[in-house]
Scaffold this motif. Structure first.
Motif, PDB file in Angstrom:
ATOM      1  N   ILE A   1       0.845  -1.203   0.000  1.00 40.35           N
ATOM      2  CA  ILE A   1       0.000   0.000   0.000  1.00 40.35           C
ATOM      3  C   ILE A   1       0.876   1.247   0.000  1.00 40.35           C
ATOM      4  CG2 ILE A   1      -1.627   1.355   1.375  1.00 40.35           C
ATOM      5  CD1 ILE A   1      -2.867  -1.340   2.275  1.00 40.35           C
ATOM      6  N   ARG A   2       1.921   1.272   0.838  1.00 39.24           N
ATOM      7  CA  ARG A   2       2.839   2.409   0.841  1.00 39.24           C
ATOM      8  C   ARG A   2       3.483   2.582  -0.540  1.00 39.24           C
ATOM      9  NH1 ARG A   2       6.153   4.685   4.775  1.00 39.24           N
ATOM     10  NH2 ARG A   2       4.259   4.606   6.058  1.00 39.24           N
ATOM     11  N   ALA A   3       3.892   1.481  -1.154  1.00 40.09           N
ATOM     12  CA  ALA A   3       4.502   1.553  -2.481  1.00 40.09           C
ATOM     13  C   ALA A   3       3.520   2.083  -3.516  1.00 40.09           C
ATOM     14  CB  ALA A   3       5.010   0.172  -2.898  1.00 40.09           C
ATOM     15  N   ALA A   4       2.260   1.653  -3.419  1.00 35.69           N
ATOM     16  CA  ALA A   4       1.241   2.127  -4.360  1.00 35.69           C
ATOM     17  C   ALA A   4       1.050   3.634  -4.238  1.00 35.69           C
ATOM     18  CB  ALA A   4      -0.079   1.397  -4.125  1.00 35.69           C
ATOM     19  N   LEU A   5       1.083   4.139  -3.006  1.00 35.24           N
ATOM     20  CA  LEU A   5       0.935   5.579  -2.793  1.00 35.24           C
ATOM     21  C   LEU A   5       2.113   6.339  -3.382  1.00 35.24           C
ATOM     22  CD1 LEU A   5      -0.376   5.463   0.885  1.00 35.24           C
ATOM     23  CD2 LEU A   5      -1.723   6.000  -1.153  1.00 35.24           C
ATOM     24  N   PHE A   6       3.320   5.833  -3.166  1.00 28.41           N
ATOM     25  CA  PHE A   6       4.503   6.474  -3.741  1.00 28.41           C
ATOM     26  C   PHE A   6       4.454   6.449  -5.265  1.00 28.41           C
ATOM     27  CE2 PHE A   6       7.162   6.289   0.237  1.00 28.41           C
ATOM     28  CZ  PHE A   6       7.594   7.602   0.176  1.00 28.41           C
ATOM     29  N   ALA A   7       4.074   5.300  -5.830  1.00 28.72           N
ATOM     30  CA  ALA A   7       4.013   5.187  -7.286  1.00 28.72           C
ATOM     31  C   ALA A   7       2.979   6.145  -7.866  1.00 28.72           C
ATOM     32  CB  ALA A   7       3.690   3.744  -7.685  1.00 28.72           C
ATOM     33  N   GLU A   8       1.837   6.239  -7.205  1.00 32.12           N
ATOM     34  CA  GLU A   8       0.788   7.146  -7.663  1.00 32.12           C
ATOM     35  C   GLU A   8       1.265   8.598  -7.623  1.00 32.12           C
ATOM     36  OE1 GLU A   8      -3.951   7.061  -7.137  1.00 32.12           O
ATOM     37  OE2 GLU A   8      -2.853   7.223  -5.254  1.00 32.12           O
ATOM     38  N   LEU A   9       1.961   8.978  -6.557  1.00 32.31           N
ATOM     39  CA  LEU A   9       2.507  10.325  -6.448  1.00 32.31           C
ATOM     40  C   LEU A   9       3.538  10.585  -7.549  1.00 32.31           C
ATOM     41  CD1 LEU A   9       2.944  10.524  -2.574  1.00 32.31           C
ATOM     42  CD2 LEU A   9       1.495  12.041  -3.946  1.00 32.31           C
ATOM     43  N   ALA A  10       4.376   9.596  -7.811  1.00 35.41           N
ATOM     44  CA  ALA A  10       5.393   9.754  -8.849  1.00 35.41           C
ATOM     45  C   ALA A  10       4.765   9.913 -10.228  1.00 35.41           C
ATOM     46  CB  ALA A  10       6.351   8.567  -8.830  1.00 35.41           C
ATOM     47  N   LEU A  11       3.762   9.102 -10.516  1.00 32.59           N
ATOM     48  CA  LEU A  11       3.099   9.181 -11.824  1.00 32.59           C
ATOM     49  C   LEU A  11       2.375  10.507 -12.003  1.00 32.59           C
ATOM     50  CD1 LEU A  11       1.701   5.539 -12.020  1.00 32.59           C
ATOM     51  CD2 LEU A  11       3.556   6.501 -13.396  1.00 32.59           C
ATOM     52  N   ALA A  12       1.989  11.127 -10.893  1.00 32.05           N
ATOM     53  CA  ALA A  12       1.333  12.440 -10.937  1.00 32.05           C
ATOM     54  C   ALA A  12       2.344  13.584 -10.962  1.00 32.05           C
ATOM     55  CB  ALA A  12       0.394  12.595  -9.747  1.00 32.05           C
ATOM     56  N   GLY A  13       3.648  13.251 -10.935  1.00 35.13           N
ATOM     57  CA  GLY A  13       4.677  14.282 -10.952  1.00 35.13           C
ATOM     58  C   GLY A  13       4.895  14.954  -9.611  1.00 35.13           C
ATOM     59  N   ARG A  14       4.445  14.331  -8.522  1.00 41.48           N
ATOM     60  CA  ARG A  14       4.555  14.935  -7.193  1.00 41.48           C
ATOM     61  C   ARG A  14       5.707  14.363  -6.377  1.00 41.48           C
ATOM     62  NH1 ARG A  14      -0.855  14.325  -4.233  1.00 41.48           N
ATOM     63  NH2 ARG A  14       0.090  15.892  -2.840  1.00 41.48           N
ATOM     64  N   ILE A  15       6.297  13.264  -6.837  1.00 40.27           N
ATOM     65  CA  ILE A  15       7.472  12.661  -6.213  1.00 40.27           C
ATOM     66  C   ILE A  15       8.449  12.306  -7.320  1.00 40.27           C
ATOM     67  CG2 ILE A  15       8.347  10.568  -5.083  1.00 40.27           C
ATOM     68  CD1 ILE A  15       7.147  12.329  -3.033  1.00 40.27           C
ATOM     69  N   ALA A  16       9.740  12.559  -7.089  1.00 42.32           N
ATOM     70  CA  ALA A  16      10.778  12.199  -8.047  1.00 42.32           C
ATOM     71  C   ALA A  16      11.992  11.701  -7.283  1.00 42.32           C
ATOM     72  CB  ALA A  16      11.143  13.397  -8.922  1.00 42.32           C
ATOM     73  N   GLY A  17      12.939  11.121  -7.999  1.00 45.85           N
ATOM     74  CA  GLY A  17      14.192  10.736  -7.373  1.00 45.85           C
ATOM     75  C   GLY A  17      14.510   9.267  -7.472  1.00 45.85           C
ATOM     76  N   ARG A  18      15.779   8.967  -7.765  1.00 48.40           N
ATOM     77  CA  ARG A  18      16.224   7.579  -7.872  1.00 48.40           C
ATOM     78  C   ARG A  18      16.766   7.048  -6.551  1.00 48.40           C
ATOM     79  NH1 ARG A  18      20.308   6.109 -12.620  1.00 48.40           N
ATOM     80  NH2 ARG A  18      18.377   6.467 -13.751  1.00 48.40           N
ATOM     81  N   ASP A  19      17.553   7.863  -5.840  1.00 47.37           N
ATOM     82  CA  ASP A  19      18.195   7.402  -4.609  1.00 47.37           C
ATOM     83  C   ASP A  19      17.347   7.669  -3.375  1.00 47.37           C
ATOM     84  OD1 ASP A  19      20.496   6.564  -6.019  1.00 47.37           O
ATOM     85  OD2 ASP A  19      21.211   8.639  -6.072  1.00 47.37           O
ATOM     86  N   TRP A  20      16.525   8.681  -3.415  1.00 44.75           N
ATOM     87  CA  TRP A  20      15.606   9.002  -2.325  1.00 44.75           C
ATOM     88  C   TRP A  20      14.429   9.790  -2.903  1.00 44.75           C
ATOM     89  CZ3 TRP A  20      20.731  10.889  -2.093  1.00 44.75           C
ATOM     90  CH2 TRP A  20      20.887  12.194  -2.572  1.00 44.75           C
ATOM     91  N   PRO A  21      13.282   9.762  -2.246  1.00 48.20           N
ATOM     92  CA  PRO A  21      12.129  10.512  -2.764  1.00 48.20           C
ATOM     93  C   PRO A  21      12.262  12.006  -2.489  1.00 48.20           C
ATOM     94  CG  PRO A  21      11.544   9.397  -0.732  1.00 48.20           C
ATOM     95  CD  PRO A  21      12.939   8.959  -1.058  1.00 48.20           C
ATOM     96  N   GLU A  22      11.875  12.802  -3.460  1.00 50.78           N
ATOM     97  CA  GLU A  22      11.854  14.255  -3.320  1.00 50.78           C
ATOM     98  C   GLU A  22      10.441  14.737  -3.627  1.00 50.78           C
ATOM     99  OE1 GLU A  22      14.950  16.035  -5.736  1.00 50.78           O
ATOM    100  OE2 GLU A  22      16.036  14.124  -5.687  1.00 50.78           O
ATOM    101  N   ALA A  23       9.879  15.528  -2.718  1.00 53.05           N
ATOM    102  CA  ALA A  23       8.519  16.032  -2.893  1.00 53.05           C
ATOM    103  C   ALA A  23       8.508  17.221  -3.839  1.00 53.05           C
ATOM    104  CB  ALA A  23       7.935  16.429  -1.547  1.00 53.05           C
ATOM    105  N   ILE A  24       7.511  17.245  -4.729  1.00 49.27           N
ATOM    106  CA  ILE A  24       7.341  18.325  -5.698  1.00 49.27           C
ATOM    107  C   ILE A  24       5.934  18.886  -5.533  1.00 49.27           C
ATOM    108  CG2 ILE A  24       7.287  18.926  -8.152  1.00 49.27           C
ATOM    109  CD1 ILE A  24       9.154  16.514  -8.616  1.00 49.27           C
ATOM    110  N   GLY A  25       5.828  20.205  -5.423  1.00 49.80           N
ATOM    111  CA  GLY A  25       4.515  20.837  -5.388  1.00 49.80           C
ATOM    112  C   GLY A  25       3.859  20.795  -4.029  1.00 49.80           C
ATOM    113  N   ASP A  26       2.546  21.002  -4.035  1.00 49.32           N
ATOM    114  CA  ASP A  26       1.740  21.152  -2.830  1.00 49.32           C
ATOM    115  C   ASP A  26       1.425  19.792  -2.207  1.00 49.32           C
ATOM    116  OD1 ASP A  26       0.088  22.046  -0.848  1.00 49.32           O
ATOM    117  OD2 ASP A  26      -1.401  22.970  -2.171  1.00 49.32           O
ATOM    118  N   SER A  27       1.390  19.754  -0.888  1.00 46.21           N
ATOM    119  CA  SER A  27       1.035  18.515  -0.182  1.00 46.21           C
ATOM    120  C   SER A  27      -0.457  18.391   0.077  1.00 46.21           C
ATOM    121  CB  SER A  27       1.780  18.432   1.155  1.00 46.21           C
ATOM    122  OG  SER A  27       3.165  18.288   0.966  1.00 46.21           O
TER     123      SER A  27
END
Length: 219
Positions: free
Chosen positions: A43-69
């Motif tokens: 479930i945590r992975a699904a949330l991260f993947a969804e955020l990444a596909l929406a352009g709200r999370i990026a990064g290969r070595d660690w997650p970086e937040a983009i935009g509004d929370s």
């Protein structure tokens, strides 16, 4: 070509991918979520993947937040806030250690939506057979293996359900191997967001593998 999973599963647009994964991880016979620890990681992975596909999370070595929370979708927003609130970045594998709250939040969302009803510790499915039908079709997509679903969200859903044992036995190694053939063509133009999706899948499946009970060997 296999039937797209999206043709079989009508995802609720008001619910996150993590909530859908939780719904499909219900053991209808025992009326409880299968492999709770592993499903929590998924479930945590699904949330991260969804955020990444929406352009709200990026990064290969660690997650970086983009935009509004604050977008009005509580579960992905909470993960985004957690990443954005870090003073120093931490590697991907550390984000899959404490996941019980995600599983509990997903359960609460399904109860609030009327999809599930709680009866003590038992979960009663109120979808009139829809969950069983969707589980069967996701299982078929996972069994076919060679043909990826056409939609990347569906592919991630199938892979994480396979890895966590949401539909039966956890198979993280098989899911990771399948991800290597399914995801790259889907993420080829996604840049750093695609890196985040891949990192999410890689570290989540490894953590699911570590979460498996240790078998006591008889002498």
């Amino acid at each position: 070509m296999s039937e797209p999973v999206s043709a079989a599963i009508e995802r609720d647009g008001t619910q996150s991918l993590g909530v859908e994964l939780c719904r499909l991880s219900l053991d209808l016979g025992r009326q409880r979520i299968r492999h709770r620890r592993q499903v929590g990681i998924a479930i945590r992975a699904a949330l991260f993947a969804e955020l990444a596909l929406a352009g709200r999370i990026a990064g290969r070595d660690w997650p970086e937040a983009i935009g509004d929370s604050e977008t009005g979708d509580p579960m992905p927003d909470s993960v985004h806030r957690a990443v954005a609130g870090r003073k120093r970045p931490i590697g991907w594998r550390h984000w899959f250690n404490h996941v019980d709250a995600d599983r509990q939040a997903a359960t609460e969302r399904l109860v609030q939506a009327g999809t599930w009803t709680m009866s003590g510790s038992r979960i009663i499915d109120n979808t009139s057979g829809r969950t069983l039908l969707d589980q069967q079709r996701v299982h078929n997509a996972a069994e076919r293996g060679s043909a990826a679903p056409e939609d990347v969200h569906d592919a991630i859903l199938v892979l994480l359900l396979m890895a966590s044992g949401g539909l039966g036995k956890p198979m993280p190694r098989r899911a990771r191997k399948l991800a290597r053939s399914w995801l790259p063509p889907m993420l080829i133009q996604s840049g750093r967001s695609g890196d985040a999706v891949w990192a999410t899948m890689l570290f989540a499946t490894r953590q699911i593998q570590r979460a498996a009970p240790i078998r006591v060997l008889s002498r």
